[in-house]
Design a protein around this motif. Structure first.
Motif, short mmCIF file in Angstrom:
data_model
loop_
_atom_site.label_atom_id
_atom_site.label_comp_id
_atom_site.label_asym_id
_atom_site.label_seq_id
_atom_site.Cartn_x
_atom_site.Cartn_y
_atom_site.Cartn_z
N LEU A 1 28.71 3.88 -36.84
CA LEU A 1 27.26 4.05 -36.82
C LEU A 1 26.80 4.84 -35.61
O LEU A 1 25.95 5.73 -35.71
CB LEU A 1 26.58 2.68 -36.85
CG LEU A 1 25.06 2.68 -36.89
CD1 LEU A 1 24.56 3.43 -38.12
CD2 LEU A 1 24.53 1.26 -36.90
N ARG A 2 27.39 4.57 -34.45
CA ARG A 2 27.05 5.31 -33.23
C ARG A 2 27.40 6.79 -33.39
O ARG A 2 26.62 7.66 -33.01
CB ARG A 2 27.77 4.70 -32.03
CG ARG A 2 27.36 5.31 -30.71
CD ARG A 2 27.94 4.62 -29.48
NE ARG A 2 29.29 4.11 -29.60
CZ ARG A 2 29.61 2.81 -29.76
NH1 ARG A 2 28.66 1.91 -29.78
NH2 ARG A 2 30.86 2.42 -29.86
N ASN A 3 28.54 7.08 -33.99
CA ASN A 3 28.94 8.48 -34.21
C ASN A 3 28.00 9.18 -35.18
O ASN A 3 27.67 10.36 -35.00
CB ASN A 3 30.38 8.55 -34.72
CG ASN A 3 31.40 8.20 -33.65
OD1 ASN A 3 31.09 8.25 -32.46
ND2 ASN A 3 32.59 7.84 -34.08
N LEU A 4 27.57 8.46 -36.22
CA LEU A 4 26.61 9.04 -37.17
C LEU A 4 25.28 9.33 -36.48
O LEU A 4 24.68 10.40 -36.70
CB LEU A 4 26.39 8.10 -38.36
CG LEU A 4 27.53 8.03 -39.36
CD1 LEU A 4 27.29 6.90 -40.37
CD2 LEU A 4 27.70 9.35 -40.08
N ARG A 5 24.80 8.40 -35.65
CA ARG A 5 23.55 8.61 -34.91
C ARG A 5 23.67 9.79 -33.97
O ARG A 5 22.73 10.58 -33.84
CB ARG A 5 23.19 7.34 -34.12
CG ARG A 5 22.14 6.53 -34.80
CD ARG A 5 21.58 5.47 -33.88
NE ARG A 5 21.85 4.19 -34.50
CZ ARG A 5 22.47 3.18 -33.96
NH1 ARG A 5 22.88 3.23 -32.73
NH2 ARG A 5 22.68 2.08 -34.62
N THR A 6 24.81 9.90 -33.30
CA THR A 6 25.02 11.02 -32.38
C THR A 6 24.98 12.34 -33.13
O THR A 6 24.30 13.28 -32.71
CB THR A 6 26.36 10.86 -31.62
OG1 THR A 6 26.30 9.68 -30.83
CG2 THR A 6 26.63 12.05 -30.73
#
Length: 141
Positions: free
Chosen positions: A7-12
């Motif tokens: 999820l953090r990678n998608l947000r980034t």
């Protein structure tokens, strides 16, 4: 799989795309739209890599400055500068934000605040043998 990391990678990734879109809109003269997307980019990147968040803050400062919101621009540049210093960012990124904040201070009539930032930027670029800025600017140091 680690869902929180995914999820953090998608947000980034989303934040980077928003930041790029804001820059393109700004280049097209769509300043108010650029500012909206730039704010969204900052929000999306807040928990991402610190250097990328700092870059989004710096870009936000540029967009805010372009629409005359100099106090908010100064806050964004100052936060970006602090983050770049904390993560040990490369010389050119740091100098770029120092320069932008210095110009903003000059525009606000505060040469006393601008001068040390300009000197730091010029010194860092000269020491780093940067090719990103003309030699004539670096020679001012």
């Amino acid at each position: 799989p680690n869902h929180s990391e995914l999820l953090r990678n998608l947000r980034t990734g989303h934040g980077i795309r928003l930041d790029n879109l804001a820059s393109m809109l700004s280049e097209m003269g769509e300043l108010s739209d650029a500012l909206l997307y730039s704010r969204d980019a900052v929000a999306a990147l807040r928990d991402g890599p610190a250097e990328r968040y700092a870059q989004a803050l710096s870009n936000l400062g540029t967009h805010l400055s372009a629409v005359g919101r100099v106090n908010e621009a100064g806050e964004a540049f100052a936060e970006a500068l602090d983050l770049y210093r904390k993560v040990g960012s490369d010389t050119e990124r740091l100098a770029s934000v120092q320069y932008n904040l210095a110009v903003l201070n000059l525009d606000r009539g505060s040469a006393a605040d601008a001068e040390p930032l300009l000197r730091q930027a010029i010194s860092a670029l000269a020491e780093g043998h940067s090719t990103a800025y003309p030699a004539s600017i670096v020679a001012l140091g």
